[in-house]
Design a protein around this motif. Structure first.
Motif, PDB file in Angstrom:
ATOM      1  N   PRO A  36       0.813  -1.222   0.000  1.00 17.99           N
ATOM      2  CA  PRO A  36       0.000   0.000   0.000  1.00 17.99           C
ATOM      3  C   PRO A  36       0.850   1.279   0.000  1.00 17.99           C
ATOM      4  CG  PRO A  36      -0.832  -1.535   1.622  1.00 17.99           C
ATOM      5  CD  PRO A  36       0.437  -2.115   1.076  1.00 17.99           C
ATOM      6  N   GLN A  37       1.979   1.254   0.705  1.00 19.24           N
ATOM      7  CA  GLN A  37       2.839   2.429   0.740  1.00 19.24           C
ATOM      8  C   GLN A  37       3.408   2.731  -0.645  1.00 19.24           C
ATOM      9  OE1 GLN A  37       3.253  -0.231   2.748  1.00 19.24           O
ATOM     10  NE2 GLN A  37       2.724   0.524   4.773  1.00 19.24           N
ATOM     11  N   GLU A  42       3.403   6.183  -5.500  1.00 21.66           N
ATOM     12  CA  GLU A  42       3.230   6.381  -6.937  1.00 21.66           C
ATOM     13  C   GLU A  42       2.125   7.384  -7.235  1.00 21.66           C
ATOM     14  OE1 GLU A  42       2.669   2.515  -8.579  1.00 21.66           O
ATOM     15  OE2 GLU A  42       4.789   2.013  -8.434  1.00 21.66           O
ATOM     16  N   ILE A  43       1.043   7.329  -6.475  1.00 22.92           N
ATOM     17  CA  ILE A  43      -0.046   8.295  -6.657  1.00 22.92           C
ATOM     18  C   ILE A  43       0.461   9.699  -6.354  1.00 22.92           C
ATOM     19  CG2 ILE A  43      -2.253   9.068  -5.711  1.00 22.92           C
ATOM     20  CD1 ILE A  43      -2.917   6.056  -5.294  1.00 22.92           C
ATOM     21  N   CYS A  44       1.229   9.822  -5.288  1.00 20.31           N
ATOM     22  CA  CYS A  44       1.762  11.123  -4.889  1.00 20.31           C
ATOM     23  C   CYS A  44       2.772  11.633  -5.925  1.00 20.31           C
ATOM     24  CB  CYS A  44       2.412  11.014  -3.519  1.00 20.31           C
ATOM     25  SG  CYS A  44       2.867  12.587  -2.787  1.00 20.31           S
ATOM     26  N   GLU A  45       3.583  10.745  -6.487  1.00 21.58           N
ATOM     27  CA  GLU A  45       4.565  11.169  -7.490  1.00 21.58           C
ATOM     28  C   GLU A  45       3.897  11.684  -8.759  1.00 21.58           C
ATOM     29  OE1 GLU A  45       6.985   7.718  -7.963  1.00 21.58           O
ATOM     30  OE2 GLU A  45       8.374   8.311  -6.385  1.00 21.58           O
ATOM     31  N   ASP A  46       2.709  11.191  -9.062  1.00 16.15           N
ATOM     32  CA  ASP A  46       2.005  11.624 -10.268  1.00 16.15           C
ATOM     33  C   ASP A  46       1.372  13.012 -10.115  1.00 16.15           C
ATOM     34  OD1 ASP A  46       2.685   9.327 -11.605  1.00 16.15           O
ATOM     35  OD2 ASP A  46       0.805   8.299 -11.144  1.00 16.15           O
ATOM     36  N   TYR A  47       1.197  13.468  -8.883  1.00 14.47           N
ATOM     37  CA  TYR A  47       0.586  14.767  -8.620  1.00 14.47           C
ATOM     38  C   TYR A  47       1.683  15.703  -8.113  1.00 14.47           C
ATOM     39  CZ  TYR A  47      -2.837  18.130  -6.835  1.00 14.47           C
ATOM     40  OH  TYR A  47      -3.576  19.270  -6.586  1.00 14.47           O
ATOM     41  N   TYR A  48       2.067  16.686  -8.937  1.00 13.18           N
ATOM     42  CA  TYR A  48       3.239  17.512  -8.650  1.00 13.18           C
ATOM     43  C   TYR A  48       3.209  18.202  -7.277  1.00 13.18           C
ATOM     44  CZ  TYR A  48       6.984  20.883  -9.170  1.00 13.18           C
ATOM     45  OH  TYR A  48       8.113  21.633  -8.953  1.00 13.18           O
ATOM     46  N   PRO A  49       2.098  18.850  -6.865  1.00 18.70           N
ATOM     47  CA  PRO A  49       2.115  19.489  -5.533  1.00 18.70           C
ATOM     48  C   PRO A  49       2.375  18.486  -4.403  1.00 18.70           C
ATOM     49  CG  PRO A  49       0.276  20.313  -6.805  1.00 18.70           C
ATOM     50  CD  PRO A  49       0.866  19.183  -7.587  1.00 18.70           C
ATOM     51  N   CYS A  50       1.857  17.281  -4.558  1.00 18.65           N
ATOM     52  CA  CYS A  50       2.090  16.254  -3.547  1.00 18.65           C
ATOM     53  C   CYS A  50       3.562  15.856  -3.512  1.00 18.65           C
ATOM     54  CB  CYS A  50       1.211  15.034  -3.837  1.00 18.65           C
ATOM     55  SG  CYS A  50       1.323  13.727  -2.599  1.00 18.65           S
TER      56      CYS A  50
END
Length: 73
Positions: A36-37, A42-50
């Motif tokens: 899950p981590q 990966e989800i966070c890497e796809d969203y630049y502000p995150c």
């Protein structure tokens, strides 16, 4: 064929090809069973502000900040 044995080069090519296929299938299995981590990162890497937030506070905190509050009812 009068000789039942194949030369080393052909034997190595045959074995390596089989091992490559096995490695590809193992990679596909690993892709399906991600932690899950790893998915959250990966989800966070796809969203630049995150991703920018993650460089400062870590990926766990960044994921919680941008995606943790979302709840489906």
């Amino acid at each position: 064929f009068s000789d039942p044995f194949i030369n080393r080069r052909r034997a190595n090519d045959f074995i390596q090809a089989d091992m490559r296929l096995e490695a590809i299938s193992q990679e596909r299995i690993r892709e399906r069973n991600k932690a899950p981590q790893e998915r959250q990162r990966e989800i966070c890497e796809d969203y630049y502000p995150c991703e920018v937030y993650a460089f400062r506070h870590g990926y766990a905190a960044a994921y919680r900040h941008y995606f943790g509050r979302r709840r489906t009812k």
